[in-house]
Design a protein around this motif. Structure first.
Motif: not given
Length: 94
Positions: A3-5, A8-11
């Motif tokens: 979920c964190k990855i 971060v990818s979306i950001v």
């Protein structure tokens, strides 16, 4: 962890889009073309006239003329009586 990855990818993706959009506007002039205008009658000296209506970059009507012999570009005063006659006359023509 996944979920964190994903977040971060979306950001990072959104940041790249924002930077790209800002770059695409770099060469665009966001100001009026005419700082000063000429109101003197000079119809015979003009080779070409361009009319730019008000838009999001400039609230003024801009009339830009290119002179015949010198190719000098000047801004004409839209409120000048001789300019008004030209554009009213053109609108009446079929």
């Amino acid at each position: 962890m996944n979920c964190k990855i994903f977040v971060v990818s979306i950001v990072v993706f959104v940041a790249c889009l924002a930077i790209g959009e800002g770059k695409s506007l770099e060469g665009v002039d966001h100001k009026c073309r005419c700082i000063t205008t000429e109101s003197r009658r000079m119809g015979k000296l003009i080779e070409k006239i361009e009319l730019f209506p008000p838009n999001s970059h400039c609230k003024n009507i801009e009339i830009i003329a290119t002179l015949k012999e010198t190719n000098q570009v000047i801004c004409l005063d839209p409120a000048a009586p001789w300019i008004k006659k030209i554009f009213i006359k053109d609108k009446k023509s079929p």
